[in-house]
Scaffold this active site. Structure first.
Site, short mmCIF file in Angstrom:
data_model
loop_
_atom_site.label_atom_id
_atom_site.label_comp_id
_atom_site.label_asym_id
_atom_site.label_seq_id
_atom_site.Cartn_x
_atom_site.Cartn_y
_atom_site.Cartn_z
N ALA A 68 0.85 -1.20 0.00
CA ALA A 68 0.00 0.00 0.00
C ALA A 68 0.88 1.24 0.00
O ALA A 68 2.04 1.19 0.40
CB ALA A 68 -0.88 0.00 1.24
N GLU A 116 -0.68 -9.52 -1.30
CA GLU A 116 -2.13 -9.79 -1.35
C GLU A 116 -2.64 -9.78 -2.80
O GLU A 116 -3.48 -10.60 -3.18
CB GLU A 116 -2.88 -8.76 -0.50
CG GLU A 116 -2.59 -8.95 0.99
CD GLU A 116 -3.31 -7.94 1.85
OE1 GLU A 116 -3.03 -6.74 1.68
OE2 GLU A 116 -4.15 -8.33 2.68
#
Ligand code: NAD
Length: 719
Positions: free
Chosen positions: A61, A103
C-alpha cells in the site's frame, strides 16, 4: 501507473509503474482495474501476467495515503476481480512482493518468483493486519501454523522458502517475466477453480483450539502491549473457522479498530521517523544532501573488548577489510576466537561464507597506517583515549577519519588533542554492537560535514538506525537515561521495590524494567561514572544531608550495593538474585528488601504506597523532560531523532512511538502539569523542573509533534 502490452500474441502483460517500489497508490489501483478489464475483454488474450517495473513487483500500500481520504478503486474488489477472472492471471514476482503487493499476488491464480525475491505481509509492524484478504487467503494457501507465523511477525521470506511453503508455484534464476509469460501460455484454458484461493477451506489442522490458544499466549507475551499481533491471530482464526465472506468481514472489523488506534499512528510515525533521521542536519547548516561522504573500504578497530569485538564483526559483515588492534596478548587471542565465532554464526544464519579473512589482527597500532576510518574502543579513560588519538594522528594516512566509541567522554576534547579536529566524530555503538540497531553519530563544533556524512553512511551500510547528534554529556540516549534511573532510585527510597518499578515499566511495554536492565549491564558501570564525578561517598552516613550531593538530591543506593560486591547478573546478585553468576533469571531477593527497610530507617524515610501510575509519571516524564532540554539545546535536530534513539537502542516500546511522540499523545499540558506537581513535592530534584521548551510548546497551544520544529526555531532565532 499500470501499462498494458500484448506479448507472445496472446498474453496480456500488465506492468505496475510507480517508482520506487510500485506502491499501490490510487492511480496504480485504477491502472490495474483498467488493464485487467482490457485484458479480459480482449478475445485474443488467453492469459495475463502482472509484473512491476524496475525489477520490483510491488512494495504494498502507499503508506502516504493512510492519513487522507481514500480515493480510487479499493483494493479488495480489485483483487477479487482478478481472482474471479476467467483467464489465468500469473504474478511475476521480482524484487519484492510485500503487504498489499503479496495480497495482489495471492489474488492471482499462479505466482512465479525470481530466486532473489522476498515476500511477506509486514503490516503488523505498522500496527495493522493484511486487510486486503491476506489474512484470509494465506492460511487457506499454506495452512494455519505457517500463516500465523508470517502474519504475526511480519517477517519476509526468500523465494526458496516461499516455494517450500507453497506461496509460489515456481522459482526462476532467469528473467521472471519471460518465465511467467511462458508459464501463462502453458496454463491457458485450464480450469481455474482449484486456483481461486478464497474458495477453498484452510487445510485441516488437528486440535485447532489448542493451537490458537498456544499461539495467542506466545503472541501476547512477545507483543508487550501491542494490539496488532493479537488482531492478526484473531483474523487468522476467522480464516480457519469461518466461511470466506464472514472471515473478510471479521478482517475488516479488526482492521477498523487497528487503523484508528494510537498504536498504528505510533508505528507509522516510527516508520517515517527512521527515514527522517537519515536527512540529518547540523546547527552549522551542514546537511545530508550537501555533504558528500568519503568512500570507506578499509577500517580499523582499536581495543578488542566487549565493544571492539562487536564493532569488528559489524564492519566485516558489511564487506569492509578490518585491522583489529589490541595491546594485550591474552585479550587479542580471546578476541580472535570470539570474533571468528560471531562471524561464523552470523554467516550460517544468513547462508553466506564467513568473512574471516577480512579481519587482520595486530598488537601494533602502526598496522592501521593505510585505513580510511578508525573506531577507537579502548577503556573509558580520557587520558588513554587522548594518547591513542595522538598515536593515530601520527600513524594514519592524511584524511583518515578518527571515531571514538566513548559512552560519555567529551568528543570535542578528544578532537582538540589531534592536529585535524575536523576528522573526529563519535560513533557510539550499543552492546552487542553487531546486533543492536542503534548508532549515535556524535559531531562536535569542529567535525566536518564530510566526517559526519561518512560515519552516517557507514552506519547505514551496517544496517544501523544512525542518528546524528551534538556533543554533550551522555549524548542523547544516556543523557535522558540519567534522570530516569535517578527517579527509579528515589522511588525505592520512598517505598517502592525493584519488582514494582520494573513491573510498571514492563507493563508499559519496555523489554526490561530499569532494575533488571541495570543488573544485566552491570551496576559497577554507573558506579565508576559516579565516582569519577565525585558523587560517591563510601559508607552510610545517615539523615537527609547524606542524600544531598553537589546541591541536589542523590540516592546512594546503587553505590551501597556495589560496596557489597553486588554488580548484577555477573556476580549473581544485584537488585535481584540469580542462581549463579551469569545466570539471567532474576528472582526477588529478601536480602534486598530488608536492606531497603534498614536504609529507610537509617535515613528517617517512611515507606509509602507507590502505584504504577506514579512510577510511570516520575520515570518517564523526567526522561521526556530531558528530551525537551536536548531539543532546546540543539543536541538533537528534532523529536524524531530522540524517538528513533529510544525505540532502536533503549527498549522503548515501538507501538508507543518513542518518548517525544508519547508526550505528544499524552498531551503536553498534562506532562507539564505532572512535572510541576512532582517538582513541588521534590524541589531538590532539578530534573523535574519543566524545560522552558515544554512550557513554550504548551503556551503555543501544544502543536502536534511535526510542528514542534517551528517553536524551536522561533526560540533559537530569538536567542
Ligand atoms: P572493555 O574493557 O571490554 O575493552 C577495552 C579493550 O581495550 C581492552 O581489551 C583493552 O585491553 C583494550 N585496550 C586498552 N588500551 C588499548 C590500547 N592502547 N590499544 C589497543 N587496545 C587497548 O571495554 P568496552 O566495554 O568494550 O568499552 C570500550 C569503549 O566503548 C569505552 O569507551 C566504553 O565507554 C564504550 N562503550 C561501552 C559500552 C558497553 O556496553 N560496554 C557501550 C557503548 C560504549
Amino acid at each position: 501507473m499500470a501499462e498494458y502490452n500484448r506479448v507472445s500474441e496472446c498474453v496480456g502483460l500488465i506492468t505496475l509503474r510507480n517508482p520506487p517500489v510500485n506502491a499501490l497508490s490510487a492511480a496504480v489501483r485504477q491502472g490495474i482495474v483498467d488493464t485487467v478489464e482490457r485484458a479480459l475483454s480482449d478475445p485474443n488474450v488467453k492469459s495475463v501476467v502482472i509484473c512491476g517495473q524496475n525489477g520490483i513487483f510491488c512494495g504494498g500500500a502507499d503508506i502516504k495515503e493512510f492519513g487522507s481520504k481514500m480515493t480510487g478503486p479499493p483494493l479488495i474488489p480489485m483483487i477479487h476481480a482478478i481472482e474471479s477472472a476467467n483467464k489465468p492471471v500469473v504474478a511475476a514476482i521480482e524484487g519484492s512482493a510485500l503487504g498489499g503487493g503479496l495480497e495482489l499476488a495471492l489474488g492471482c491464480h499462479y505466482r512465479i518468483a525470481h530466486s532473489k525475491a522476498r515476500l511477506g505481509l509486514p503490516e503488523v509492524s505498522l500496527g495493522l493486519l493484511p486487510a486486503a484478504g491476506g489474512s484470509q487467503r494465506l492460511p487457506r494457501l499454506i495452512g494455519v501454523p505457517a500463516a500465523l507465523n508470517l502474519i504475526t511477525t511480519g517477517r519476509h521470506v526468500t523465494a526458496a522458502e516461499a516455494l517450500q511453503l507453497g506461496i509460489v508455484d515456481q522459482v526462476t534464476d532467469h528473467n521472471t517475466v519471460d518465465a511467467a509469460v511462458k508459464f501463462a501460455l502453458s496454463v491457458a484454458g485450464r480450469s481455474l477453480d482449484p486456483r481461486r484461493i478464497s474458495t477453498h477451506p484452510c487445510p485441516q489442522q488437528p486440535d485447532l483450539d489448542a493451537l490458537f490458544e498456544e499461539v495467542m499466549q506466545k503472541v501476547r507475551q512477545s507483543a508487550r502491549g501491542a494490539i496488532a499481533p493479537i488482531a492478526c491471530v484473531q483474523a487468522v482464526r476467522a480464516a480457519a473457522t469461518l466461511p470466506y465472506a464472514q472471515g473478510m468481514e471479521r478482517e475488516r472489523e479488526l482492521m477498523a479498530t487497528l487503523f484508528t488506534s494510537g498504536q498504528a499512528r505510533a508505528l507509522q510515525y516510527c516508520f517515517f521517523a527512521e527515514r527522517a533521521v537519515g536527512r540529518w542536519r547540523m546547527p552549522s547548516g551542514a546537511r545530508w544532501d550537501t555533504s558528500k561522504p568519503r568512500p570507506v573500504h578499509k577500517a580499523a578497530v582499536i581495543g578488542l573488548g566487549t565493544m571492539g569485538r562487536g564493532i569488528t564483526v559489524a564492519l566485516a559483515q558489511t564487506g569492509l577489510s578490518v585491522i583489529a588492534v589490541e595491546t594485550q596478548e591474552k585479550q587479542l587471542m580471546e578476541a580472535k576466537q570470539a570474533i571468528s565465532g560471531m562471524l561464523e554464526r552470523g554467516a550460517k544464519r544468513r547462508g553466506v561464507a564467513p568473512a574471516l579473512d577480512r579481519v587482520i589482527y595486530s598488537q601494533n597500532i602502526q598496522a592501521v597506517a593505510d585505513v580510511d576510518l578508525v573506531i577507537e574502543a579502548v577503556f573509558e579513560d580520557i587520558a588513554l583515549k587522548t594518547k591513542v588519538f595522538q598515536q593515530l594522528s601520527a600513524v594514519c594516512k592524511p584524511g583518515t577519519l578518527l571515531c571514538t566509541n566513548t559512552s560519555a567522554l567529551d568528543v570535542d576534547q578528544l578532537a582538540s588533542e589531534t592536529p585535524n579536529p575536523e576528522l573526529v566524530v563519535g560513533m557510539h555503538f550499543f552492546a552487542p554492537a553487531h546486533v543492536m540497531k542503534l548508532l549515535e553519530v556524535v559531531y562536535g563544533p569542529r567535525s566536518s560535514p564530510q566526517a559526519v556524512a561518512t560515519a552516517m553512511q557507514l552506519g547505514k551500510k551496517m544496517g544501523k538506525a544512525s542518528v546524528a547528534v551534538g556533543n554533550c554529556r551522555g549524548f542523547v540516549g544516556n543523557r535522558m537515561l540519567k534522570p530516569y534511573i535517578e527517579e527509579a532510585f528515589f522511588l525505592l527510597e520512598e517505598g517502592a521495590t525493584p519488582e514494582l518499578v520494573d513491573q510498571a515499566l514492563e507493563e508499559f511495554g519496555f523489554s526490561m524494567g530499569v532494575f533488571r536492565m541495570s543488573d544485566l549491564s552491570g551496576l559497577d558501570v554507573g558506579w565508576r561514572v559516579r565516582k569519577g564525578d565525585g558523587l560517591v561517598e563510601p559508607g552510610t552516613a545517615s539523615g537527609r544531608s547524606a542524600r544531598i550531593r553537589q546541591g541536589r538530591r542523590y540516592s546512594p543506593l546503587g553505590d551501597l550495593l556495589c560496596e557489597e560486591g553486588r554488580f548484577g547478573q555477573k556476580t549473581g546478585r544485584g537488585w535481584y538474585q540469580y542462581d549463579k553468576p551469569g545466570s539471567r533469571v532474576a528472582r526477588s531477593d529478601p536480602w534486598l528488601h530488608s536492606f531497603l527497610g534498614a536504609y529507610r530507617a537509617q535515613h528517617g524515610l517512611v515507606a509509602r504506597r507507590i502505584d504504577h501510575q506514579e512510577v510511570l509519571e516520575r520515570c518517564l516524564y523526567a526522561l521526556i523532560n530531558e528530551g525537551f532540554h536536548i531539543l532546546d539545546d540543539g543536541i538533537a535536530a528534532g523529536p524524531e531523532d530522540i524517538d528513533v534513539i529510544y525505540v532502536s537502542g533503549y527498549g522503548w516500546p515501538r507501538h508507543r512511538g518513542g518518548p517525544m511522540f508519547y508526550a505528544n499523545m499524552v498531551g503536553l499540558a498534562k506532562v507539564l502539569e505532572r512535572l510541576e506537581h512532582y517538582q513541588q513535592l521534590h524541589p531538590e530534584v532539578p530534573h523535574l523542573q519543566p524545560s522552558s521548551l515544554l512550557r513554550r510548546l504548551v503556551a503555543s497551544g501544544s502543536p502536534p509533534i511535526h510542528k514542534w520544529g517551528e517553536v524551536i526555531k522561533k526560540l533559537h532565532s530569538q536567542l
